[in-house]
Design an enzyme around this catalytic site. Structure first.
Site, mmCIF file in Angstrom:
data_model
loop_
_atom_site.group_PDB
_atom_site.id
_atom_site.type_symbol
_atom_site.label_atom_id
_atom_site.label_comp_id
_atom_site.label_asym_id
_atom_site.label_seq_id
_atom_site.Cartn_x
_atom_site.Cartn_y
_atom_site.Cartn_z
ATOM 1 N N ASN A 7 44.112 -28.308 -21.595
ATOM 2 C CA ASN A 7 44.029 -26.898 -21.197
ATOM 3 C C ASN A 7 42.753 -26.357 -21.815
ATOM 4 O OD1 ASN A 7 44.248 -24.165 -20.728
ATOM 5 N ND2 ASN A 7 46.328 -23.967 -21.509
ATOM 6 N N ARG A 85 44.996 -28.335 -16.723
ATOM 7 C CA ARG A 85 45.388 -27.018 -16.247
ATOM 8 C C ARG A 85 44.148 -26.335 -15.667
ATOM 9 N NH1 ARG A 85 45.625 -21.357 -19.269
ATOM 10 N NH2 ARG A 85 46.738 -20.151 -17.697
ATOM 11 N N HIS A 174 50.699 -18.316 -13.981
ATOM 12 C CA HIS A 174 51.808 -18.866 -14.767
ATOM 13 C C HIS A 174 52.741 -19.711 -13.908
ATOM 14 C CE1 HIS A 174 51.303 -15.136 -17.558
ATOM 15 N NE2 HIS A 174 50.615 -16.154 -18.047
ATOM 16 N N ARG A 235 46.212 -6.607 -21.936
ATOM 17 C CA ARG A 235 45.951 -6.231 -20.545
ATOM 18 C C ARG A 235 46.837 -5.067 -20.146
ATOM 19 N NH1 ARG A 235 46.855 -12.245 -18.418
ATOM 20 N NH2 ARG A 235 45.344 -13.293 -19.766
ATOM 21 N N ILE A 326 57.304 -14.311 -26.427
ATOM 22 C CA ILE A 326 58.163 -13.130 -26.582
ATOM 23 C C ILE A 326 59.531 -13.403 -25.983
ATOM 24 C CG2 ILE A 326 58.462 -10.700 -25.982
ATOM 25 C CD1 ILE A 326 55.395 -10.450 -25.910
ATOM 26 N N GLY A 327 59.551 -13.961 -24.792
ATOM 27 C CA GLY A 327 60.821 -14.208 -24.117
ATOM 28 C C GLY A 327 61.737 -15.149 -24.862
ATOM 29 N N GLU A 379 54.862 -26.183 -20.480
ATOM 30 C CA GLU A 379 53.870 -26.339 -19.429
ATOM 31 C C GLU A 379 53.158 -27.683 -19.516
ATOM 32 O OE1 GLU A 379 51.782 -22.375 -18.426
ATOM 33 O OE2 GLU A 379 52.525 -22.083 -20.470
#
Length: 402
Positions: A7, A85, A174, A235, A326-327, A379
Site C-alpha cells: 500500500n 492497493r 474503501h 475531511r 473507530i468502528g 484489507e
C-alpha cells in the site's frame, strides 16, 4: 505460497507478507517519511520489531529493505505475487487486474481523479517491479467494488458532458474493506452473502458507509473523491458546493487552497479545534471540552443519517456492520449511532458493545433487534486473496486485466 501486499502512499509504504490459505502473516511493516532525510522502515518480524534507516528516502531503498527481510526469513523464493492497493481505477476496472503496460497506462489516466493517491501508487508499482522483476503484480482498486452501483446512485445531477467527457460521477472508495467485512458478516450470521442486505461502515481517519445487497455495492457515501460523505478525521465530508466560491472570495483563497483545507483542516479537527483522533476527542469531551463534544456529536449524527439513508438503496436492512479503527474500538460512537437508528429497529446491548474493542468482534445488539456487528477488517488479506484469484483466472485463460 506467500503474497506480498503493498500500500504505497506519497511518503510511505505499508507492506505485509501473507499466506492466503491460512491468513498467516510472515512479515509486515511500514516505511515512512519517504522523500525526507529521516526516512525509516519498521519491520515486524517473527523475532520482534526492528527499525532500519533509509538515508536516501526512496521507494527503491524501501523495497531493498523489504527484499532483504524476505531473504533473511528464507522465503523470497516462496513469494508468488505482489498485490498493490490502487486507490482509483475509474470506470474501466470493476475487478482487480494483472499489471501490464496497458493497465499501468490506464491507472495513469486516472491521476486527475486521484491526484493525491494514484501517482504514489504508480511510483510504488514501478519500484516493486524493479525490485521483484520476475513476480506477477496485481492492482486491486478501492473503487472496483462500487462499479456495481446503478446509474441512479452514481450519477451527479450535472451537465451530461461533464460525465461523458471528464468522468464526473460517484466512484466510492474503501471498497476492499467493505467487501471483506460483508463476507465476514455473512459467516458470523450463518447466512449466504447472496441473501443479505447489509449497511457497512468503515470508520477510521477516512470514513465511508456502503449499502451491500447480495455481496454487491449498490450505494456508498464517498463520491468523485474521498472528500464526499461523512465527517472524517480531517475531511469535511458533505458541504454546499457553493462554499468553494464563497470562502475563496471572502478569505482570499484559491480553489485549490479551499479544497486542501476541506481535506486537511476540517472534519473532527476543524470542528474541535483540538484533534482528528476520536480517542482524544472522547476523553476531552468527557472533561467538558465544548469543541470536542460538538465534533463527536456531529460525527455520530452524520454517520447515523447516512446509514439510515442506505436503507433506501437496500429496501430492507438485515444487519449493520462497524469496522475500521473507530468502528472496531469506539463503543461510545457505536452506541450513540445505534441509539439514533431506532427508525431501523436498531438497538445496542451495552455489555456486548463494551467488550467489542481491541480486536474483539461479534454481535453488539440484543436478541430481537436487527443484528449490529463489529467486524475487524483485513484489507491486506483481501488484497492477497484477490491477487491470487486474478492469477488463478490467468492460469485458466480467463483474462483479468480489466
Amino acid at each position: 505460497m506467500w503474497t506480498l501486499v503493498l500500500n504505497c502512499g506519497s511518503s510511505s509504504v505499508k507492506f505485509a507478507l501473507l499466506d492466503v490459505r491460512s491468513g498467516a502473516v510472515g512479515l509486515s511493516g511500514l516505511a515512512e517519511r519517504l522523500g525526507s532525510g529521516d526516512a525509516s522502515a519498521r519491520l515486524d518480524l517473527p523475532g520482534g520489531r526492528r527499525s532500519v534507516a533509509l538515508p536516501g528516502g526512496t521507494y527503491a531503498e524501501a523495497f531493498a529493505v523489504i527484499a532483504g527481510a524476505l531473504d533473511e526469513l528464507g522465503v523470497r523464493g516462496d513469494v508468488g505475487a505482489v498485490g498493490h492497493r490502487v486507490v482509483h481505477g475509474g470506470e474501466r476496472f470493476s475487478v482487480p487486474a494483472l499489471i501490464t503496460p496497458e493497465v499501468l497506462d490506464a491507472v495513469r489516466a486516472c491521476v486527475p481523479l486521484a491526484p493525491l493517491h494514484n501517482p504514489a501508487n504508480i511510483a510504488g508499482i514501478e519500484a516493486a517491479r524493479a525490485a521483484f522483476p520476475h513476480l506477477p503484480q496485481v492492482a486491486v482498486f478501492d473503487t472496483a467494488f462500487h462499479q456495481s452501483m446503478p446509474e441512479v446512485a452514481f450519477r451527479y445531477a450535472v451537465p451530461e458532458a461533464w460525465y461523458r467527457q471528464h468522468g464526473v460521477r460517484r466512484y466510492g472508495f474503501h471498497g476492499t474493506s467493505h467487501a471483506f467485512v460483508a463476507a465476514e458478516a455473512a459467516q458470523v450470521l450463518g447466512r449466504p452473502l447472496e441473501d443479505l442486505n447489509l449497511v457497512t461502515a468503515h470508520l477510521g481517519n477516512g470514513c465511508s458507509v456502503c449499502a451491500v445487497a447480495g455481496g454487491r455495492s449498490v450505494d456508498t457515501s464517498m463520491g468523485l473523491t474521498p472528500l464526499e460523505g461523512l465527517v472524517m478525521g480531517t475531511r469535511s465530508g458533505d458541504v454546499d458546493p457553493g462554499l468553494h466560491d464563497f470562502i475563496a472570495r471572502q478569505a482570499g483563497l484559491s480553489l485549490s487552497e479551499v479544497t486542501a483545507a476541506l481535506n486537511r483542516e476540517s472534519g473532527l479537527l476543524g470542528l474541535s479545534g483540538l484533534s482528528n483522533d476520536m480517542r482524544e476527542l472522547e476523553e476531552a469531551a468527557a472533561r467538558g471540552h465544548a469543541g470536542a463534544r460538538l465534533a463527536v456529536e456531529a460525527f455520530v449524527y452524520r454517520l447515523a443519517k447516512q446509514m439510515a439513508g442506505m436503507a433506501v438503496a437496500l429496501g430492507r436492512v438485515d444487519a449493520l456492520v462497524f469496522t475500521g479503527g473507530i468502528g472496531e474500538n469506539s463503543a461510545a460512537v457505536r452506541g450513540a449511532v445505534l441509539a439514533r437508528l431506532g427508525v431501523l429497529g436498531a438497538a445496542v446491548d451495552p455489555a456486548l458493545n463494551a467488550r467489542a474493542v481491541r480486536g474483539e468482534s461479534g454481535r453488539i445488539s440484543p436478541e430481537g433487534s436487527p443484528p449490529a456487528l463489529v467486524i475487524n477488517t483485513n484489507e491486506e488479506l483481501m488484497i492477497a486473496r484477490q491477487t491470487q484469484d486474478v492469477l488463478a483466472g490467468q492460469a485458466q485463460g480467463q483474462g483479468g486485466t480489466a
